[in-house]
Design a protein around this motif. Structure first.
Motif, PDB file in Angstrom:
ATOM      1  N   ASP A 233     -46.426   5.154 -27.381  1.00 18.82           N
ATOM      2  CA  ASP A 233     -45.353   4.397 -28.023  1.00 18.82           C
ATOM      3  C   ASP A 233     -44.274   4.063 -27.002  1.00 18.82           C
ATOM      4  O   ASP A 233     -43.730   2.961 -26.985  1.00 18.82           O
ATOM      5  N   GLY A 243     -41.840  -8.386 -29.362  1.00 20.27           N
ATOM      6  CA  GLY A 243     -42.389  -8.614 -30.707  1.00 20.27           C
ATOM      7  C   GLY A 243     -42.833 -10.028 -30.986  1.00 20.27           C
ATOM      8  O   GLY A 243     -43.126 -10.369 -32.123  1.00 20.27           O
ATOM      9  N   LEU A 244     -42.896 -10.865 -29.960  1.00 19.24           N
ATOM     10  CA  LEU A 244     -43.327 -12.232 -30.237  1.00 19.24           C
ATOM     11  C   LEU A 244     -44.828 -12.272 -30.465  1.00 19.24           C
ATOM     12  O   LEU A 244     -45.309 -12.695 -31.501  1.00 19.24           O
ATOM     13  N   PHE A 245     -45.591 -11.828 -29.460  1.00 13.68           N
ATOM     14  CA  PHE A 245     -47.042 -11.767 -29.631  1.00 13.68           C
ATOM     15  C   PHE A 245     -47.493 -10.346 -29.890  1.00 13.68           C
ATOM     16  O   PHE A 245     -48.515 -10.111 -30.501  1.00 13.68           O
ATOM     17  N   SER A 246     -46.748  -9.406 -29.363  1.00 14.82           N
ATOM     18  CA  SER A 246     -47.138  -8.006 -29.533  1.00 14.82           C
ATOM     19  C   SER A 246     -46.316  -7.410 -30.672  1.00 14.82           C
ATOM     20  O   SER A 246     -45.359  -8.010 -31.131  1.00 14.82           O
ATOM     21  N   ALA A 250     -40.277  -0.361 -31.474  1.00 13.86           N
ATOM     22  CA  ALA A 250     -39.844   0.697 -32.381  1.00 13.86           C
ATOM     23  C   ALA A 250     -39.663   1.951 -31.555  1.00 13.86           C
ATOM     24  O   ALA A 250     -40.209   2.054 -30.452  1.00 13.86           O
ATOM     25  N   ARG A 253     -42.757   7.732 -31.778  1.00  6.99           N
ATOM     26  CA  ARG A 253     -42.885   8.832 -32.738  1.00  6.99           C
ATOM     27  C   ARG A 253     -42.838  10.149 -31.966  1.00  6.99           C
ATOM     28  O   ARG A 253     -43.606  10.332 -31.028  1.00  6.99           O
TER      29      ARG A 253
ATOM     30  N   SER B 524     -49.179  -7.875 -36.007  1.00  7.07           N
ATOM     31  CA  SER B 524     -47.806  -7.511 -36.351  1.00  7.07           C
ATOM     32  C   SER B 524     -46.777  -8.226 -35.491  1.00  7.07           C
ATOM     33  O   SER B 524     -45.597  -8.027 -35.653  1.00  7.07           O
ATOM     34  N   GLY B 525     -47.250  -9.094 -34.606  1.00  7.75           N
ATOM     35  CA  GLY B 525     -46.295  -9.902 -33.858  1.00  7.75           C
ATOM     36  C   GLY B 525     -45.870 -11.083 -34.725  1.00  7.75           C
ATOM     37  O   GLY B 525     -46.421 -11.309 -35.787  1.00  7.75           O
ATOM     38  N   THR B 526     -44.927 -11.834 -34.253  1.00  7.69           N
ATOM     39  CA  THR B 526     -44.477 -12.989 -35.033  1.00  7.69           C
ATOM     40  C   THR B 526     -45.481 -14.121 -34.964  1.00  7.69           C
ATOM     41  O   THR B 526     -45.810 -14.749 -35.954  1.00  7.69           O
ATOM     42  N   VAL B 527     -45.962 -14.377 -33.751  1.00  8.10           N
ATOM     43  CA  VAL B 527     -46.908 -15.464 -33.564  1.00  8.10           C
ATOM     44  C   VAL B 527     -48.297 -14.868 -33.405  1.00  8.10           C
ATOM     45  O   VAL B 527     -48.524 -14.062 -32.513  1.00  8.10           O
ATOM     46  N   VAL B 529     -51.954 -14.247 -32.198  1.00  8.95           N
ATOM     47  CA  VAL B 529     -52.710 -14.616 -31.007  1.00  8.95           C
ATOM     48  C   VAL B 529     -54.179 -14.689 -31.424  1.00  8.95           C
ATOM     49  O   VAL B 529     -54.566 -14.079 -32.410  1.00  8.95           O
ATOM     50  N   PHE B 531     -56.756 -13.249 -30.591  1.00  7.51           N
ATOM     51  CA  PHE B 531     -57.550 -12.040 -30.780  1.00  7.51           C
ATOM     52  C   PHE B 531     -56.964 -11.091 -31.802  1.00  7.51           C
ATOM     53  O   PHE B 531     -57.192  -9.897 -31.751  1.00  7.51           O
ATOM     54  N   ASP B 581     -44.551   1.022 -38.182  1.00  8.44           N
ATOM     55  CA  ASP B 581     -43.896   0.967 -36.876  1.00  8.44           C
ATOM     56  C   ASP B 581     -44.836   1.585 -35.857  1.00  8.44           C
ATOM     57  O   ASP B 581     -45.528   2.550 -36.153  1.00  8.44           O
ATOM     58  N   ASN B 582     -44.866   1.042 -34.658  1.00  5.45           N
ATOM     59  CA  ASN B 582     -45.733   1.552 -33.595  1.00  5.45           C
ATOM     60  C   ASN B 582     -47.216   1.467 -33.928  1.00  5.45           C
ATOM     61  O   ASN B 582     -48.019   2.227 -33.390  1.00  5.45           O
ATOM     62  N   SER B 584     -51.024   0.655 -33.922  1.00  5.61           N
ATOM     63  CA  SER B 584     -51.990   0.280 -32.910  1.00  5.61           C
ATOM     64  C   SER B 584     -53.052  -0.519 -33.641  1.00  5.61           C
ATOM     65  O   SER B 584     -53.835   0.034 -34.409  1.00  5.61           O
ATOM     66  N   PHE B 586     -55.146  -2.965 -32.230  1.00 11.33           N
ATOM     67  CA  PHE B 586     -56.334  -3.401 -31.497  1.00 11.33           C
ATOM     68  C   PHE B 586     -57.305  -2.262 -31.383  1.00 11.33           C
ATOM     69  O   PHE B 586     -56.983  -1.223 -30.833  1.00 11.33           O
TER      70      PHE B 586
END
Lengths: 280, 784
Positions: A233, A243-246, A250, A253, B524-527, B529, B531, B581-582, B584, B586
């Protein structure tokens, strides 16, 4: 692997984007307590570091907390008190060390308790086993030799270790060149979990390039599942694109109560070092 | 519902038979020059002050008492045709419309039916005219309907250069994007710079933001229905376009004149050629191919076969590469059972796949993922009378989701892993009734019943705590065989619309719809992709359900030259799919532990004023909107702004036909910044890490963006109709005042010019990324 996926998101931007430094207008932060604790099976290493959060644009180190009560309970029995900076080194303000030393044992459970003023922060962690490092070897890198970033440094050091397949292991790696911690990028965190690994760690390149006669050292810390999640994390937070593509950023944890940040890590350690030689 | 629907049908059938001897006028409305059917053309009966609109295949049917009638056939951009007929018996009449030529004079013929904005019951729908899109400025000179959609009211874009769009508070995966009835899972090329829609082959594109007809289902927020041209069945012709980054070629023509035709087009980018020339290791290219054959076997039967294939390919030196693409094949059969009953049967095969690969010595791997679907659709239009039309049908889709397998390279330290495939069967049956109750009031009511099954082959794992994403613990597993139902969901989606005419040029419209989405994008991204994988509703992922109300006021001015629409909407989504939150997402073998479904609320007002006639045409659109979510496990369960929440959006778009040679186009776009999750402080950890402290999801807002784009189209040949070859040049200037429009913001450690950390290592900075400064472009087009 995750880094590669993050890079994908950036790739279009790499092709076209321009970057600029901007000043952001952030609200006042509620102060948070950061607890960084480490217990290993090596006597000299145990410590707890207490600091406070800092403003985004602050300069200089974070405020240290020097008047807390810190103790660790082993297996719900023996209690070890931690003392703040007993030798009064200026660089160790905020660091607490076990009175009489603390050498951890694989399988034991350690409970940390930190009292700052009225607030109590607790964490609990058990020490997972570690595998051994078989060897460190070197490799000559032709392309780095042709165009070295630092003159003389064009050897890579490779790590070889067995990875037991019958249990779930997670590791944190730290690499040193002549006793200085090195990373390829300042925000790199080197962790691995065996879910994606095959049977062996064979010729895994460690960070950095080395010159002849440099001393390369590898520290391999065993991590619990929770500790591995914390470092993953943390790595996403340090390396993300906002946070645009990924996924959006946050807080990692962690295993500490009462909204404290940081982590109480309990690890067994495998060490090895090599004096860099020419393998050809 | 089903039973009463069938009962209604029988009742209407018998009404038919016992009614007076009625006659039917039916047929197709077509473009006289190419033979292409015109969808949405109006057929109006003057004496009845009523009419119908041609369906998706250009078919109309009007059932009346025998008598003498004046029929008006009209369609925007074409000369209206008037026919006075004495109808004593049913008649089949196909009408060819001629494109109206743009002259320097004011367009004189004003068809009464151009008040469709006011009189049509459909609200919240925008038709995107391709001709208009081509006259407007575009990024890199590539006309793109998705970029045009981003200018419409109620539609928000994530930022420049992206091909995702967000409609009325819905995320990017909530849009059903169809090309010739086949769904497209990723409509972007080059990460969104271009879309997969080649403007040369598009016949029509309609965006439904609300009041979505019952024949559509599967996504919550919008339907973008794109239909490609069928191919000129009169003469052979084509178009070629050469642009800065990509070129395209389209050929069409008759196979047998007036009976069958084909159209084929291909588009390819050549950014890779430039990069190769520049000795760069990084290569990127994309291509699209569209092909279609259609055959009018008789006046009762028509067959279409349409194919689409497109692909993007990125290679970064020798280290890694990825590629993705859509492939669709559609076979359709239009059949006229009689002159009132039109049937369309469709078979669709569709596949979306991507691959990722790395060739580094220790990390080599190949990851392939794929989503494939097969559909059967039967859609019927039943034209009972000019006041009563029924649409009903049945759709069945089989989907297979293969999220991926990792195959390591020979020397890789990675192990092989595979995620399980999932399969789903999606059934839907729908009925909608369009009912003109009186001169002023028309209703559209009905619903869609969707039944979704998640089926085996599959091993379902049960978790100790399915929300534990730190230490997911499987406690049991249940094995399901092929096509055995694992879980099923039955949902009824009512659809209702009403239009009340206040007077000849003003109306009020109201709509309510419930939409259900059973195919969820894991992102969970805005745009999104390419994949990001898709997943079906399952034991751990409930169907998302959206209820939307919309109310609108529509008014036309100056003989339908100006159209005003004001709409307000409210949308509520249950089980909106989000992630912890956080998370994973993929390659997570325990992905269900990351799902967090919550609620989403969005509302807003849209305002649009369009000028549709004359030398100067265009529109102004303004939207005020708000979208927020509440999801347990995200932002500590507190409400937060959705990623695509933009408070104010203003778009001003115009084209000016200066002369037959020159047309100018321009647009101004302004939007409030989107929210972003940003730091509120930092702390020390590890030997030198300085992580951010995150206290609020989407608590910070990017600055607003705005820009002006201009274009000029030069068509040297004066007469555009009678020459065999028409050439044109489109010159564009994107972002005329070169504003640095913020694309995204992130924090980092300040580095000096040598790449070394600045200062004592305790400093942090924020960096903004912006994409496009002023960009000139030009495109050369040939039409023959």
């Amino acid at each position: 692997m995750k880094r590669i996926v993050c890079l994908m998101g950036w790739s279009m931007l790499l092709l076209l984007a321009c970057e600029e430094v901007v000043i952001i207008d952030i609200e006042e932060l509620d102060e948070r307590v950061i607890i960084e604790g480490l217990i290993t099976d090596q006597r000299q290493q145990a410590f707890v570091k207490l600091t406070r959060s800092r403003d985004f644009y602050a300069e200089g180190p974070a405020d240290r907390i020097t008047n807390a009560l810190v103790e660790v309970t082993i297996n719900d029995g023996e209690v070890v008190q931690f003392v703040h900076n007993p030798d009064r080194f200026p660089a160790l303000e905020g660091y607490y060390f076990p009175f009489g030393g603390l050498e951890g044992v694989v399988g034991s459970e350690y409970r940390l308790s930190v009292r700052i003023g009225e607030e109590l922060y607790e964490a609990r962690e058990a020490m997972p086993p570690v595998t051994t490092i078989d060897s460190l070897t070197t490799r000559f890198d032709q392309s780095e030799f042709d165009d070295p970033q630092v003159s003389g440094r064009y050897y890579q050091v490779l790590l070889n270790a067995q990875e037991p397949q019958d249990r779930d292991d997670q590791y944190l790696f730290k690499f040193y060149r002549n006793d200085t911690l090195i990373r390829d990028f300042p925000t790199d965190i080197y962790v691995a979990e065996d879910e994606l690994l095959g049977g062996n760690i064979a010729e895994l390149e460690i960070a950095g390039y080395y010159a002849l006669d440099d001393v390369a050292r590898v520290e391999m810390y065993s991590l619990t599942r929770e500790a591995f999640i914390y470092y993953s994390d943390l790595s996403n937070l340090l390396n993300g694109d906002g946070g645009l593509f990924s996924p959006p950023p946050a807080n990692p944890r962690n295993n500490i109560s009462n909204s404290a940040l940081g982590y109480f890590q309990v690890s067994a350690l495998a060490l090895d070092q090599v004096v860099v030689y020419d393998p050809r | 519902m089903l039973r009463s629907g069938i009962a209604l049908l029988f009742m209407l059938f018998s009404l038919q038979l016992t009614a007076q001897n009625r006659v039917t006028l039916s047929g197709y409305v077509r473009d006289g020059a190419t033979g292409e059917e015109l969808l949405g053309a109006t057929v109006f009966v003057k004496e009845k002050q009523n009419g119908v609109v041609t369906n998706g295949y250009g078919f109309y049917s009007l059932t009346l008492e025998p008598g003498k009638y004046t029929f008006l056939f009209s369609f925007i951009g074409y000369e209206t045709v008037e026919r006075k007929l004495v109808l004593n018996e049913s008649l089949s009449l196909n009408i060819d419309l001629i494109e109206s030529s743009q002259t320097l004079e004011e367009v004189v013929v004003v068809s009464e039916r151009e008040d469709e904005n006011v009189t049509d019951i459909q609200m919240s729908r925008n038709d995107i005219s391709i001709a208009q899109v081509k006259k407007l400025p575009s990024l890199f000179g590539e006309p793109d309907i998705i970029k045009s959609i981003q200018l419409l009211p109620g539609v928000i874009s994530a930022g420049e250069g992206t091909s995702s769009f967000f409609v009325r508070g819905g995320s990017a995966d909530q849009n059903l994007i169809l090309i010739d009835e086949a769904p497209v899972y990723d409509p972007s090329h080059l990460f969104g710079l271009f879309s997969v829609f080649n403007a040369d082959v598009i016949k029509s594109s309609e965006l439904y933001k609300g009041g979505i007809p019952a024949r559509y289902g599967g996504r919550l927020s919008s339907v973008l229905d794109v239909r490609t041209k069928d191919g000129n069945n009169q003469r052979f012709g084509g178009e070629a376009g050469i642009g800065l980054l990509a070129s395209s070629l389209m050929l069409e023509g008759p196979i047998k004149q007036n009976e069958s035709s084909f159209i084929i087009s291909a588009r390819r980018s050549y950014v890779d050629a430039f990069l190769r020339a520049a000795d760069q290791d990084n290569l990127v290219f994309f291509y699209d191919v569209n092909a279609k054959i259609n055959w009018r076997a008789s006046n009762k039967d028509r067959f279409f076969l349409a194919l689409y294939a497109g692909r993007d390919d990125f290679d970064f030196g020798d280290t890694f590469g990825f590629d993705w693409g859509n492939r669709t094949a559609t076979f359709r059969w239009n059949h006229l059972f009689n002159d009132k009953l039109f049937s369309n049967t469709t078979l669709i095969a569709n596949s979306f796949d991507y691959g990722l690969g790395s060739t580094s010595a220790t990390n080599a791997f190949n990851w392939d993922s794929n989503l494939s679907e097969f559909s059967f659709k039967e859609d019927i239009n039943f034209y009972i009378s000019p006041s009563l039309t029924l649409d009903f049908g049945y759709h069945l889709t089989y989907r297979k989701f293969a999220p991926g397998k990792i195959v390591p390279g020979a020397t890789s330290i990675l192990g092989a892993t595979e995620l399980q495939n999932e399969q789903a069967l999606d059934h839907a049956i729908y009925l909608s009734v369009k009912h003109k109750i009186s001169d002023k009031l028309t209703l559209d009511y009905g619903g869609r019943l969707s039944y979704f099954q998640n089926v085996g082959d599959y091993t379902l794992y049960l978790y100790d705590d399915v929300r534990d994403n730190i230490n997911p613990t499987r406690i049991d597993s249940i094995q399901y065989g092929g096509f055995e139902t694992i879980v099923d969901y039955l949902n009824f989606e009512p659809r209702f619309g009403a239009r009340y005419l206040l007077n000849k040029s003003t109306s009020l419209k109201l709509s309510y719809q419930r939409m259900v989405q059973n195919t969820h994008l894991i992102s969970s991204g805005t745009v999104p992709v390419p994949f990001n994988t898709w997943a079906p509703s399952s034991t751990y992922l409930k169907p998302q359900v959206a209820d939307q109300f919309a109310l609108g006021y529509f008014r036309n001015f100056k003989g339908n030259s100006y159209e005003l629409s004001v709409e307000a909407y409210y949308k509520d989504i249950q089980n909106v799919t989000d992630f912890a939150d956080n998370a994973s997402i993929f390659f997570n073998q325990d992905l269900p532990t990351e799902f967090r479904q919550g609620t989403s609320t969005a509302y807003g007002t849209e305002f649009m004023l369009q000028k549709k006639k004359g030398l100067f045409t265009g529109f102004v659109s303004y939207t005020w909107s708000l979208a927020e979510r509440t999801v347990e496990g995200v932002n500590q369960g507190r409400v937060f702004f959705a990623n695509y929440d933009r408070r104010n959006t203003l778009n001003i778009v115009g084209t000016y036909e200066h002369s037959p040679k020159w047309t100018f186009g321009g647009n101004f776009t302004y939007g409030t910044g989107r929210p972003i999750t940003l730091t509120s402080g930092t702390y020390e950890f590890g030997e030198s890490y300085l992580p951010d402290i995150i206290t609020e999801r989407n608590g910070y807002r990017l600055p607003a963006f705005h820009r002006i784009d201009l274009s000029a189209t030069l068509t040297p040949q004066k007469a555009r109709k009678n020459k065999n070859i028409e050439t044109s040049w489109v010159f564009g200037l994107y972002n005329v005042y070169s504003r640095k429009n913020p694309f995204t913001l992130f924090t980092s450690i300040p580095l000096d010019d040598d790449g070394q950390v600045e200062g004592d290592g305790t400093l942090r900075e924020a960096r903004m990324i912006y994409l496009f400064p002023i960009l000139p472009s030009f495109t050369y087009n040939i039409k023959f």
